[in-house]
Motif scaffolding. Structure first.
Motif, mmCIF file in Angstrom:
data_model
loop_
_atom_site.group_PDB
_atom_site.id
_atom_site.type_symbol
_atom_site.label_atom_id
_atom_site.label_comp_id
_atom_site.label_asym_id
_atom_site.label_seq_id
_atom_site.Cartn_x
_atom_site.Cartn_y
_atom_site.Cartn_z
ATOM 1 N N SER A 230 -3.538 -7.120 8.210
ATOM 2 C CA SER A 230 -2.605 -7.626 7.187
ATOM 3 C C SER A 230 -2.366 -9.100 7.474
ATOM 4 C CB SER A 230 -1.284 -6.852 7.252
ATOM 5 O OG SER A 230 -0.542 -7.284 8.381
ATOM 6 N N SER B 36 -3.444 -1.408 -10.608
ATOM 7 C CA SER B 36 -4.292 -0.708 -9.637
ATOM 8 C C SER B 36 -4.167 0.803 -9.749
ATOM 9 C CB SER B 36 -3.971 -1.157 -8.213
ATOM 10 O OG SER B 36 -2.800 -0.550 -7.760
ATOM 11 N N SER C 151 -7.290 -0.400 8.102
ATOM 12 C CA SER C 151 -6.955 -1.079 6.842
ATOM 13 C C SER C 151 -5.467 -0.814 6.559
ATOM 14 C CB SER C 151 -7.811 -0.530 5.703
ATOM 15 O OG SER C 151 -7.429 0.799 5.447
ATOM 16 N N THR C 152 -4.857 -1.655 5.735
ATOM 17 C CA THR C 152 -3.450 -1.413 5.388
ATOM 18 C C THR C 152 -3.317 -0.125 4.564
ATOM 19 O OG1 THR C 152 -3.740 -3.002 3.602
ATOM 20 C CG2 THR C 152 -2.472 -3.744 5.506
ATOM 21 N N GLU C 153 -4.367 0.215 3.838
ATOM 22 C CA GLU C 153 -4.315 1.464 3.043
ATOM 23 C C GLU C 153 -4.177 2.667 3.987
ATOM 24 O OE1 GLU C 153 -5.370 5.091 1.629
ATOM 25 O OE2 GLU C 153 -7.061 4.071 2.595
ATOM 26 N N ARG D 115 1.909 1.841 -3.530
ATOM 27 C CA ARG D 115 0.787 2.383 -4.308
ATOM 28 C C ARG D 115 0.623 3.894 -4.062
ATOM 29 N NH1 ARG D 115 -4.686 0.450 -5.237
ATOM 30 N NH2 ARG D 115 -5.248 0.912 -3.083
ATOM 31 N N GLU E 26 0.835 -1.218 0.000
ATOM 32 C CA GLU E 26 0.000 0.000 0.000
ATOM 33 C C GLU E 26 0.861 1.257 0.000
ATOM 34 O OE1 GLU E 26 -3.106 0.332 -0.566
ATOM 35 O OE2 GLU E 26 -3.663 -1.775 -0.496
ATOM 36 N N ALA F 239 -0.693 2.532 5.809
ATOM 37 C CA ALA F 239 0.441 2.860 4.924
ATOM 38 C C ALA F 239 0.656 4.363 4.796
ATOM 39 C CB ALA F 239 0.226 2.236 3.549
#
Ligand SMILES: NC(=O)c1ccc[n+]([C@@H]2O[C@H](COP(=O)([O-])OP(=O)(O)OC[C@H]3O[C@@H](n4cnc5c(N)ncnc54)[C@H](OP(=O)(O)O)[C@@H]3O)[C@@H](O)[C@H]2O)c1
Length: 294
Positions: free
Chosen positions: A240, A72, A264-266, A42, A39, A269
């Protein structure tokens, strides 16, 4: 960090999406094929990073990751070149090979030392219990081996390269009684005394102590000395694959806490990328929720 402030952070604080512009910058991320590292890659792509190198244990998984990253993001951001080199932190020769390959890049603006593990199984890798090897000794061997390429990337009046270590707020759970022994590592490597349910916390505390020491040895960035910025952060508890192999009471407790509290990992991150964007005020410091919070 007390239990209450941890719970407050998890439930009521959402670290903001960093809006830093990383145009023209090259990053190295260990453990980038999944979870927080993926993440973070990204997000760096969205923020215009020019080049990202992933350190991966399996080149096959790494290749899949690169195509997942590309698809993505699509064409929404500036083109980012993605590459990978093999890295197994249970092997010092692999760390040395990886550092050598990164050295050939010529320029690195940020290193995210993110790869890490938690295990309840005691085994040795490179002479130390494997959690200590992966999270601490191999991670810091890599940090030290990457200093020359980071130094090379210091630009006159330009941005300072970052060396950001992904630690954890759980370091507070270790009092590290082995600290008082004449040889701390020998004590930690005694399988008959090892409390493996606490080993991850020990490794995360050692990461912070070693990160602070490294920053101190590199000198005060504010004094115009060395310009590499070393900082450490916690992403907070995130959903995770990290805890998937934990068993018994510790496994059950961790799974329940994760279900109730994890980000969330998003979202987690964002704190990794915030550390890469942070300035000299973060040198040798610990960050929580995306900002310096000693
Ligand atoms: N998730 C959380 O709640 C949380 C909280 C605080 C801190 N952290 C820290 O965040 C970092 C990333 O964790 P995550 O949650 O994203 O977990 P994850 O999904 O399990 O990712 C861990 C990454 O580390 C890599 N790795 C493990 N052992 C390695 C080795 N020997 N050599 C090279 N790479 C290795 C894994 O590669 P493979 O895919 O090959 O296994 C994977 O890419 C860790 O340092 C962790 O301690 C996580």
């Amino acid at each position: 960090m007390s239990l209450l402030s941890f719970i407050h952070s998890q439930l009521f604080v959402e670290p903001p999406i960093p809006d830093h512009d990383f145009t023209g910058q090259t990053f190295v991320i260990t453990g980038g094929n999944t979870g927080l590292g993926f993440e973070a890659a990204r997000l760096l792509m969205r923020l215009n990073a020019s080049r990202i190198i992933l350190g991966v244990r399996s080149l096959e998984k790494g290749a899949e990751t690169i195509s997942r990253l590309k698809s993505s993001i699509g064409h929404t951001s500036a083109p980012c070149s993605l590459d990978m080199f093999e890295l197994d932190l249970e092997s010092y020769s692999s760390v040395q090979m990886f550092a050598k390959s990164v050295g050939t890049l010529g320029r690195v603006d940020g290193v995210l030392l993110n790869a890490g593990k938690v295990t309840q199984k005691f085994y040795l890798a490179e002479g130390n219990e494997s959690t200590l090897t992966v999270n601490v000794t191999a991670t810091f061997l890599l940090a030290i081996l990457l200093l020359p390429v980071l130094r090379q990337s210091v630009t006159e009046g330009g941005s300072s390269p970052r060396l950001s270590i992904v630690s954890s707020d759980r370091h507070v759970e270790s009092k590290l009684p082995e600290w008082k022994k004449s040889n701390t590592f020998a004590a930690l490597n005694d399988s008959s005394r090892a409390v493996m349910d606490k080993r991850y916390h020990v490794s995360k505390l050692l990461q912070i102590l070693m990160g602070r020491t490294l920053a101190q040895k590199l000198g005060d960035v504010q004094q115009g000395g060395n310009q590499i910025i070393v900082n450490m952060m916690t992403p907070g508890m995130c959903k995770s694959g990290l805890i998937k192999n934990l068993r018994g009471l510790f496994g059950a407790q961790t799974a329940v806490m994760s279900r109730l509290l994890a980000r969330s990992t998003e979202v987690g991150a964002r704190t990794l990328v915030a550390a890469l964007a942070q300035g000299a005020e973060s040198h040798g410091k610990y960050m929580n929720d995306g900002r310096v919070q000693e």
